[in-house]
Design a protein around this motif. Structure first.
Motif, PDB file in Angstrom:
ATOM      1  N   UNK A  91       0.834  -1.200   0.000  1.00 26.57           N
ATOM      2  CA  UNK A  91       0.000   0.000   0.000  1.00 26.57           C
ATOM      3  C   UNK A  91       0.871   1.254   0.000  1.00 26.57           C
ATOM      4  N   UNK A  92       1.931   1.221   0.789  1.00 22.41           N
ATOM      5  CA  UNK A  92       2.803   2.386   0.924  1.00 22.41           C
ATOM      6  C   UNK A  92       3.650   2.616  -0.321  1.00 22.41           C
TER       7      UNK A  92
ATOM      8  N   UNK B 272       2.835   3.559   8.392  1.00 21.41           N
ATOM      9  CA  UNK B 272       3.179   3.412   9.808  1.00 21.41           C
ATOM     10  C   UNK B 272       1.912   3.268  10.651  1.00 21.41           C
ATOM     11  N   UNK B 273       0.871   4.023  10.287  1.00 18.96           N
ATOM     12  CA  UNK B 273      -0.402   3.915  11.002  1.00 18.96           C
ATOM     13  C   UNK B 273      -1.004   2.527  10.902  1.00 18.96           C
TER      14      UNK B 273
ATOM     15  N   UNK C   1      -1.523   0.401  14.421  1.00 18.93           N
ATOM     16  CA  UNK C   1      -2.895   0.083  14.840  1.00 18.93           C
ATOM     17  C   UNK C   1      -3.177  -1.408  14.718  1.00 18.93           C
ATOM     18  N   UNK C   2      -2.598  -2.059  13.726  1.00 22.39           N
ATOM     19  CA  UNK C   2      -2.816  -3.499  13.573  1.00 22.39           C
ATOM     20  C   UNK C   2      -2.138  -4.283  14.691  1.00 22.39           C
ATOM     21  N   UNK C   3      -0.950  -3.839  15.096  1.00 21.34           N
ATOM     22  CA  UNK C   3      -0.278  -4.494  16.225  1.00 21.34           C
ATOM     23  C   UNK C   3      -1.132  -4.394  17.481  1.00 21.34           C
ATOM     24  N   UNK C   4      -1.727  -3.218  17.700  1.00 19.50           N
ATOM     25  CA  UNK C   4      -2.612  -3.052  18.852  1.00 19.50           C
ATOM     26  C   UNK C   4      -3.861  -3.911  18.715  1.00 19.50           C
ATOM     27  N   UNK C   5      -4.394  -4.000  17.499  1.00 23.27           N
ATOM     28  CA  UNK C   5      -5.602  -4.802  17.277  1.00 23.27           C
ATOM     29  C   UNK C   5      -5.334  -6.277  17.565  1.00 23.27           C
ATOM     30  N   UNK C   6      -4.177  -6.765  17.128  1.00 20.85           N
ATOM     31  CA  UNK C   6      -3.852  -8.171  17.355  1.00 20.85           C
ATOM     32  C   UNK C   6      -3.704  -8.483  18.845  1.00 20.85           C
TER      33      UNK C   6
ATOM     34  N   UNK D  27      -7.822   4.639   3.128  1.00 21.59           N
ATOM     35  CA  UNK D  27      -6.908   3.923   4.024  1.00 21.59           C
ATOM     36  C   UNK D  27      -6.949   4.533   5.420  1.00 21.59           C
ATOM     37  N   UNK D  28      -6.974   5.877   5.486  1.00 28.93           N
ATOM     38  CA  UNK D  28      -7.062   6.545   6.793  1.00 28.93           C
ATOM     39  C   UNK D  28      -8.342   6.160   7.519  1.00 28.93           C
TER      40      UNK D  28
END
Length: 227
Positions: free
Chosen positions: A84-85, A100-101, A105-110, A150-151
């Protein structure tokens, strides 16, 4: 040995992620999505195999759940976030920030123990960035629209709405599995065609995605109206 081979099979998903990343670096996007498509197959097979071979009891020192999360993160989040980036489909100034977002955020979601509801729906956007990247390449929207989309998904990660898990949700399971089968076949066709497909294919894929994201909300609304 047979039981431990299931862990090896799961870990092979991380190898698949590396192969996908190598294709992404070369900007061979269709090949990248082809490798990323192998990951859900592994993810769908290893769980039933682990239960059948009683892996948790035979190898208590190895956490299949932790291994599964590691592989899911690199295949569903990290490699798609790179695509995507680096794809050039976002606004240049926004691309690294959004990338980076996605990762953070995905790390936190997991790590969120509430990521699934009692009836096996995902809570919020379920960090399926492989799917988000697929639709980004399929629809090829203007950079500003792509960046806003994406945002929005990054924000939706923490919005408490239900997203259908098409395999584990019991309600309408036959319909859900049928739609996923159609989606998978059409997705393979799109990848083989390097995203050069007719409008009906694109419309069908978008309609299935809309159903998965909105089905639970629509059913709840219908039930309230009937009451």
């Amino acid at each position: 040995m047979a039981a431990f081979s299931v862990h090896l099979f799961t870990a092979a998903g991380a190898g698949v992620a590396l192969l996908a990343l190598l294709e992404a670096v070369r900007e061979h996007w269709a090949a990248m999505f082809g490798w990323l498509g192998v990951a859900p197959l592994i993810d769908g097979i290893d769980g039933p195999l682990a239960r059948r071979l009683d892996v948790a009891r035979l190898h208590p020192d190895w956490s299949g759940d932790a291994l599964d999360l590691v592989v899911d993160f690199v295949t569903y989040v990290f490699v798609p976030a790179y695509a995507i980036t680096a794809s050039g489909l976002l606004m240049p100034i926004a691309a690294p920030v959004l990338g980076v977002g996605i990762i953070i955020t995905s790390a936190l979601y997991f790590a969120d123990r509430r990521m699934k509801t009692a009836d096996n729906h995902f809570r919020g956007f379920p960090a399926l960035w492989n799917a988000a990247a697929f639709y980004l390449f399929l629809l090829h929207p203007p950079p500003i629209a792509a960046s806003i989309g994406i945002a929005a998904l990054i924000v939706f990660t923490f919005v408490p709405f239900n997203v259908l898990h098409p395999v584990r949700v019991v309600r309408l399971r036959v319909l859900n599995l049928t739609l996923i089968a159609v989606w998978a076949m059409l997705s393979v066709y799109v990848i083989v065609r390097n995203f050069d497909v007719a409008a009906p294919v694109t419309v069908t894929l978008c309609a299935i995605a809309l159903y998965i994201g909105c089905a639970d909300a629509a059913i709840r609304l219908f039930q309230r109206v009937r009451q």
